[in-house]
Design an enzyme around this catalytic site. Structure first.
Site, short mmCIF file in Angstrom:
data_model
loop_
_atom_site.label_atom_id
_atom_site.label_comp_id
_atom_site.label_asym_id
_atom_site.label_seq_id
_atom_site.Cartn_x
_atom_site.Cartn_y
_atom_site.Cartn_z
N LYS A 1 1.43 1.93 7.23
CA LYS A 1 1.77 1.13 8.41
C LYS A 1 2.66 1.90 9.37
O LYS A 1 3.25 2.92 9.02
CB LYS A 1 2.47 -0.17 7.99
CG LYS A 1 1.54 -1.18 7.36
CD LYS A 1 0.33 -1.51 8.23
CE LYS A 1 0.68 -2.24 9.50
NZ LYS A 1 -0.50 -2.46 10.37
N GLU B 1 -6.03 4.89 13.64
CA GLU B 1 -6.97 3.96 14.29
C GLU B 1 -7.67 4.52 15.52
O GLU B 1 -8.60 3.88 16.03
CB GLU B 1 -6.25 2.65 14.65
CG GLU B 1 -5.29 2.73 15.84
CD GLU B 1 -3.90 3.16 15.46
OE1 GLU B 1 -3.02 3.12 16.33
OE2 GLU B 1 -3.67 3.52 14.28
N TYR C 1 -1.23 4.63 10.54
CA TYR C 1 -1.58 3.66 11.58
C TYR C 1 -0.39 3.49 12.50
O TYR C 1 0.76 3.42 12.05
CB TYR C 1 -1.93 2.30 10.97
CG TYR C 1 -3.25 2.24 10.26
CD1 TYR C 1 -4.45 2.42 10.96
CD2 TYR C 1 -3.33 1.99 8.89
CE1 TYR C 1 -5.67 2.37 10.30
CE2 TYR C 1 -4.54 1.93 8.23
CZ TYR C 1 -5.71 2.12 8.95
OH TYR C 1 -6.92 2.07 8.30
N ASP D 1 -20.77 -11.91 20.59
CA ASP D 1 -20.55 -10.53 21.01
C ASP D 1 -21.17 -10.36 22.39
O ASP D 1 -21.99 -11.18 22.82
CB ASP D 1 -21.15 -9.54 20.02
CG ASP D 1 -20.50 -8.17 20.07
OD1 ASP D 1 -19.62 -7.89 19.24
OD2 ASP D 1 -20.85 -7.37 20.98
N ARG E 1 0.84 -1.20 0.00
CA ARG E 1 0.00 0.00 0.00
C ARG E 1 0.88 1.26 0.00
O ARG E 1 2.09 1.18 0.20
CB ARG E 1 -0.92 0.00 1.22
CG ARG E 1 -2.02 -1.05 1.17
CD ARG E 1 -2.80 -1.13 2.46
NE ARG E 1 -2.01 -1.71 3.56
CZ ARG E 1 -2.47 -1.88 4.79
NH1 ARG E 1 -3.69 -1.49 5.10
NH2 ARG E 1 -1.69 -2.42 5.72
N SER F 1 -10.76 -2.48 8.23
CA SER F 1 -11.47 -3.54 8.96
C SER F 1 -12.40 -4.30 8.01
O SER F 1 -12.55 -5.52 8.11
CB SER F 1 -12.27 -2.95 10.12
OG SER F 1 -11.41 -2.39 11.09
N HIS G 1 -0.92 1.70 16.17
CA HIS G 1 -1.15 0.50 16.99
C HIS G 1 -0.09 0.39 18.09
O HIS G 1 0.67 -0.59 18.16
CB HIS G 1 -1.18 -0.76 16.13
CG HIS G 1 -2.24 -0.77 15.07
ND1 HIS G 1 -3.58 -0.86 15.38
CD2 HIS G 1 -2.17 -0.68 13.71
CE1 HIS G 1 -4.29 -0.84 14.25
NE2 HIS G 1 -3.46 -0.73 13.25
N LEU H 1 -11.95 -5.68 19.09
CA LEU H 1 -11.13 -4.48 19.16
C LEU H 1 -11.58 -3.60 20.32
O LEU H 1 -12.78 -3.35 20.50
CB LEU H 1 -11.23 -3.67 17.86
CG LEU H 1 -10.55 -2.31 17.87
CD1 LEU H 1 -9.03 -2.47 17.84
CD2 LEU H 1 -11.02 -1.45 16.70
N ILE I 1 -4.45 -8.97 15.55
CA ILE I 1 -3.03 -9.12 15.86
C ILE I 1 -2.30 -7.78 15.89
O ILE I 1 -1.31 -7.62 16.62
CB ILE I 1 -2.35 -10.10 14.85
CG1 ILE I 1 -0.95 -10.51 15.35
CG2 ILE I 1 -2.33 -9.51 13.46
CD1 ILE I 1 -0.94 -11.30 16.62
N ASP I 2 -2.77 -6.78 15.13
CA ASP I 2 -2.15 -5.46 15.19
C ASP I 2 -2.21 -4.86 16.59
O ASP I 2 -1.38 -4.04 16.96
CB ASP I 2 -2.83 -4.49 14.21
CG ASP I 2 -2.30 -4.64 12.79
OD1 ASP I 2 -1.09 -4.89 12.63
OD2 ASP I 2 -3.09 -4.52 11.84
#
Length: 371
Positions: free
Chosen positions: A75, A118, A94, A198, A15, A134, A96, A240, A269-270
């Site tokens: 990223k 995020e 991003y 949920d 990206r 997402s 994280h 999340l 996993i992020d």
């Protein structure tokens, strides 16, 4: 403002922070954009396309970081990139940070102003810059899981939707948010047997109304989850907590009780992952096995469909890029409380409370950066 777009260097990350179309918009707003050579090749955007949009092509990332006032990426910056950040610079990407103490330390030490995609919010409380990725990751999780279920990949040798006369695979989705909803959509479309967990009754009601009899919804308790995991074929981790580390919903003990060849895909996993046995993997080596359970934990899943992901992301990020460039970051954050929520690191301080709590930093309210 001088905006810099470096080439992404994370493993198999194709990206790019700005498309040629986004660059053209920034140029039309009176800004200057420099783009590292070959930065857009992963999405099919040539250097010539960027030049036609008005950008200047720069030979190296080092030059981009040396010149730019605002760095726009996709990223989180890798170690070599973090070392190039300067105190006067604005980083927009991003991040994280909660599960990443090394990155957080480097960003704090850089003195740069770091805004994370995020944690930017909307008036509804949603996460508009996380949503498009997402959506992509949720849909990709089913593709990845279906492939991993093949016998040659270590799975049970199941076709997700089965065939007439043969039952479909059982798919368990943990979390009914954007990732979980999109994963369930794909799995239902492939005629799998889908159950979504949920804890929010309103979310469960919305999912039930949407899917009807094509997917089951269950309130998430340890007992109900354990029962479902024992017979699951594919489990999607889609939980999340904005800015914070993901909760470990599935313990190592639960993994050990699952059937051999079961596949788990950890989309969280992020943020550290929601399976206790999760560790980040890459597109080059996406899976590993624990207790005969196949784990797919690629930390930049949307990078695998770079063109779709980049254009979807730019649709969401461009208005914020323009606001930051047009007004300067302080004025832009003063004018938009939701953009202010994206401020994670400023002047050597952590300005996001979940990150500060997760990593043991003193929390400084982001409003302090504006005074």
């Amino acid at each position: 403002m001088l905006i810099g777009v470096p080439k992404e260097i994370k493993n198999h990350e194709y990206r790019v922070g700005m498309t040629p179309e986004s660059v053209a918009e920034a140029i039309n707003h009176g800004h200057t954009v420099i783009v590292e050579k070959s930065a857009g090749l992963g999405i099919g955007a040539s250097d010539q396309a960027y030049e036609a949009a008005g950008a200047t092509i720069i030979e190296t990332a080092e030059q981009v970081f040396a010149k730019a006032e605002m760095i726009v990426k996709v990223k989180e910056p890798q170690a070599i990139e973090r070392a190039r950040l300067q105190p006067h610079q604005l980083l927009f990407t991003y991040l994280h940070l909660a599960p990443d103490p090394d990155q957080t330390k480097d960003l704090v030490n850089s003195g740069a102003t770091c805004i994370a995609y995020e944690t930017i919010t909307s008036h509804t409380g949603a996460l508009p810059l996380l949503k498009p990725m997402s959506q992509v990751a949720g849909r990709m999780s089913i593709q990845a899981g279906a492939t991993a279920l093949e016998k040659s990949k270590g799975g049970k040798g199941l076709l997700l939707g089965g065939v007439p006369g043969v039952k479909p695979a059982k798919v368990v989705v943990l979390g009914g948010g954007v990732v979980g909803f999109n994963a369930a959509q794909m799995a239902v479309g492939l005629q799998a047997d889908v159950t979504i967990f949920d804890k929010n009754p309103n979310t469960l009601e919305s999912l039930s109304n949407y899917f009807g009899s094509t997917a089951k919804t269950l309130y998430s308790t340890q007992a109900s989850l354990e029962e479902a995991l024992l017979t699951a074929d594919l489990v999607i981790g889609a939980v999340l907590i904005p800015g914070a580390a993901a909760p470990k919903l599935v313990t190592r003990e639960m993994i050990s009780k699952m059937e051999p060849g079961t596949v788990v895909v950890d989309v969280a996993i992020d943020q550290g992952g929601c399976f206790e046995t999760s560790k980040a993997t890459t597109h080059a080596e996406p899976t590993y096995v624990v207790d005969d359970v196949v784990h797919y934990c690629v930390a930049n899943m949307p990078g695998g469909v770079a063109r779709t992901s980049t254009y979807a992301l730019n649709n969401a990020t461009l208005p914020f890029i323009l606001a930051l460039a047009d007004k300067g970051w302080k004025a832009a954050l003063k004018d938009d409380d939701h953009l202010l929520n994206g401020l994670n690191v400023w002047d050597g301080k952590v300005t996001n409370q979940p990150v500060a709590e997760a990593l043991g930093y003193d929390f400084v309210p982001p409003e302090q950066a504006l005074s």
